[in-house]
Write a protein that holds these residues in place. Sequence first.
Motif, PDB file in Angstrom:
ATOM      1  N   VAL A 151       0.823  -1.217   0.000  1.00 58.96           N
ATOM      2  CA  VAL A 151       0.000   0.000   0.000  1.00 58.96           C
ATOM      3  C   VAL A 151       0.856   1.265   0.000  1.00 58.96           C
ATOM      4  N   GLY A 152       2.105   1.142   0.473  1.00 54.13           N
ATOM      5  CA  GLY A 152       2.979   2.307   0.513  1.00 54.13           C
ATOM      6  C   GLY A 152       2.535   3.326   1.542  1.00 54.13           C
ATOM      7  N   GLY A 153       3.101   4.510   1.412  1.00 53.56           N
ATOM      8  CA  GLY A 153       2.754   5.558   2.365  1.00 53.56           C
ATOM      9  C   GLY A 153       3.804   6.642   2.402  1.00 53.56           C
ATOM     10  N   VAL A 154       3.929   7.269   3.563  1.00 55.11           N
ATOM     11  CA  VAL A 154       4.862   8.379   3.715  1.00 55.11           C
ATOM     12  C   VAL A 154       5.525   8.310   5.084  1.00 55.11           C
ATOM     13  N   ILE A 155       6.829   8.580   5.121  1.00 56.33           N
ATOM     14  CA  ILE A 155       7.526   8.786   6.390  1.00 56.33           C
ATOM     15  C   ILE A 155       7.395  10.271   6.686  1.00 56.33           C
ATOM     16  N   HIS A 156       6.538  10.606   7.631  1.00 55.28           N
ATOM     17  CA  HIS A 156       6.252  12.026   7.860  1.00 55.28           C
ATOM     18  C   HIS A 156       7.328  12.644   8.743  1.00 55.28           C
ATOM     19  N   CYS A 157       7.489  13.949   8.585  1.00 54.68           N
ATOM     20  CA  CYS A 157       8.459  14.725   9.371  1.00 54.68           C
ATOM     21  C   CYS A 157       9.818  14.011   9.381  1.00 54.68           C
ATOM     22  N   PHE A 158      10.336  13.754   8.207  1.00 53.77           N
ATOM     23  CA  PHE A 158      11.544  12.940   8.085  1.00 53.77           C
ATOM     24  C   PHE A 158      12.714  13.597   8.815  1.00 53.77           C
ATOM     25  N   SER A 159      13.399  12.796   9.658  1.00 50.83           N
ATOM     26  CA  SER A 159      14.498  13.345  10.459  1.00 50.83           C
ATOM     27  C   SER A 159      15.697  12.402  10.496  1.00 50.83           C
ATOM     28  N   GLU A 160      15.798  11.526   9.491  1.00 54.04           N
ATOM     29  CA  GLU A 160      16.874  10.542   9.448  1.00 54.04           C
ATOM     30  C   GLU A 160      17.887  10.894   8.359  1.00 54.04           C
ATOM     31  N   ASN A 161      18.808   9.963   8.098  1.00 47.88           N
ATOM     32  CA  ASN A 161      19.846  10.220   7.095  1.00 47.88           C
ATOM     33  C   ASN A 161      19.440   9.693   5.719  1.00 47.88           C
ATOM     34  N   ALA A 186      20.188  21.771  10.827  1.00 47.09           N
ATOM     35  CA  ALA A 186      19.622  20.530  10.284  1.00 47.09           C
ATOM     36  C   ALA A 186      20.346  20.113   9.003  1.00 47.09           C
ATOM     37  N   LYS A 187      21.654  20.011   9.065  1.00 52.35           N
ATOM     38  CA  LYS A 187      22.453  19.758   7.856  1.00 52.35           C
ATOM     39  C   LYS A 187      22.153  18.395   7.235  1.00 52.35           C
ATOM     40  N   ASN A 188      21.973  17.368   8.067  1.00 55.44           N
ATOM     41  CA  ASN A 188      21.696  16.030   7.530  1.00 55.44           C
ATOM     42  C   ASN A 188      20.370  15.993   6.773  1.00 55.44           C
ATOM     43  N   GLN A 190      18.830  18.577   5.464  1.00 58.16           N
ATOM     44  CA  GLN A 190      18.974  19.396   4.254  1.00 58.16           C
ATOM     45  C   GLN A 190      19.673  18.618   3.152  1.00 58.16           C
ATOM     46  N   GLU A 191      20.623  17.769   3.526  1.00 55.11           N
ATOM     47  CA  GLU A 191      21.307  16.941   2.536  1.00 55.11           C
ATOM     48  C   GLU A 191      20.327  15.944   1.907  1.00 55.11           C
ATOM     49  N   VAL A 192      19.451  15.379   2.723  1.00 57.93           N
ATOM     50  CA  VAL A 192      18.423  14.478   2.199  1.00 57.93           C
ATOM     51  C   VAL A 192      17.494  15.233   1.254  1.00 57.93           C
ATOM     52  N   ALA A 193      17.113  16.448   1.646  1.00 63.15           N
ATOM     53  CA  ALA A 193      16.211  17.244   0.811  1.00 63.15           C
ATOM     54  C   ALA A 193      16.804  17.530  -0.564  1.00 63.15           C
ATOM     55  N   LYS A 194      18.119  17.622  -0.645  1.00 64.77           N
ATOM     56  CA  LYS A 194      18.784  17.839  -1.931  1.00 64.77           C
ATOM     57  C   LYS A 194      18.718  16.600  -2.822  1.00 64.77           C
ATOM     58  N   LYS A 195      18.721  15.422  -2.196  1.00 71.01           N
ATOM     59  CA  LYS A 195      18.888  14.177  -2.936  1.00 71.01           C
ATOM     60  C   LYS A 195      17.584  13.460  -3.275  1.00 71.01           C
ATOM     61  N   ILE A 196      16.510  13.717  -2.541  1.00 69.32           N
ATOM     62  CA  ILE A 196      15.264  12.985  -2.788  1.00 69.32           C
ATOM     63  C   ILE A 196      14.802  13.206  -4.223  1.00 69.32           C
ATOM     64  N   PRO A 197      14.492  12.143  -4.953  1.00 67.89           N
ATOM     65  CA  PRO A 197      13.873  12.346  -6.267  1.00 67.89           C
ATOM     66  C   PRO A 197      12.578  13.146  -6.104  1.00 67.89           C
ATOM     67  N   LEU A 198      12.359  14.094  -6.967  1.00 67.75           N
ATOM     68  CA  LEU A 198      11.174  14.951  -6.816  1.00 67.75           C
ATOM     69  C   LEU A 198       9.875  14.162  -6.839  1.00 67.75           C
ATOM     70  N   ASP A 199       9.879  12.995  -7.467  1.00 65.87           N
ATOM     71  CA  ASP A 199       8.647  12.217  -7.511  1.00 65.87           C
ATOM     72  C   ASP A 199       8.416  11.387  -6.242  1.00 65.87           C
ATOM     73  N   LYS A 200       9.288  11.580  -5.213  1.00 67.03           N
ATOM     74  CA  LYS A 200       9.095  10.909  -3.917  1.00 67.03           C
ATOM     75  C   LYS A 200       8.998  11.914  -2.769  1.00 67.03           C
TER      76      LYS A 200
END
Length: 264
Positions: A151-161, A186-188, A190-200
């Motif tokens: 079913v999938g879903g979302v990891i909300h308020c993501f705070s991991e690496n 929140a450098k880690n 922010q680094e994730v935010a740079k890398k996430i594919p826009l479709d995710k």
Amino acid sequence: MEMFIDSHCHLNLPELSDKIESILEKMINSKVYSALIAGVNKKDFSDLLKLVSQYDNLWGSVGMHPECIDEEEYSIEDLCSLAKHTKIVAIGETGLDYYRSATQDLVDLQKERFRKHIIAAKLSKVPLIIHTRSSALETLKILKEERANEVGGVIHCFSENWNIAKLAMDLNFFISMSGVVTFKNAKNIQEVAKKIPLDKLLIETDSPYLSPEPYRGKINDPSNVIYIAKKIAELRDISETEVAESSSKNFYSLFTKANKRMVS
């Protein structure tokens, strides 16, 4: 014209519910078209359902926050029944939170409840809204064991690496960025935010909590989701319109009941 969606908030809480009309007006002025109110317990669900039923641009979910203890539990049957409502588009929030839960009894309760929510989501054919804190690997382990990818879903308020983000996306989960991404330390994230594919990618306020800069420390509301989009756009060197369009498209792709309602 860009359109923003707050994929996770708590408009039904007292800090916000008594000024709902002014908040909805602020959302319009900020081009925030819609918001999803995440359920966190059983006792407040009727108020949540009443609120989302009043407004075409509000959606809800049904679930029990992992830190809720000494409260009446949802059965799998309860969750499935409530998820049938046209304005309830997901199961959650649910998951694991070991930040304060030190005893084995509390850990066991969270795990058992989490598995029930996943089963209910699969039976109801709706996605999951996942809360995880100090428990990422165990959260992913249970998602995999219970085949939550169906079913999938979302990891909300993501705070991991980034590694955790990749593992979550491999399980058919979106990653949602909150106001934390605007914090200077929140450098880690922010680094994730740079890398996430826009479709995710999804964006959220988790209001009334976690106000983004420049409103950190104040009561948050869905209109502030634009500052999260602005920060992500800055980090990725793309336009805010691109963040708005992709995250809104992702919202309707994930929460298909909301999409069907909008199309009909």
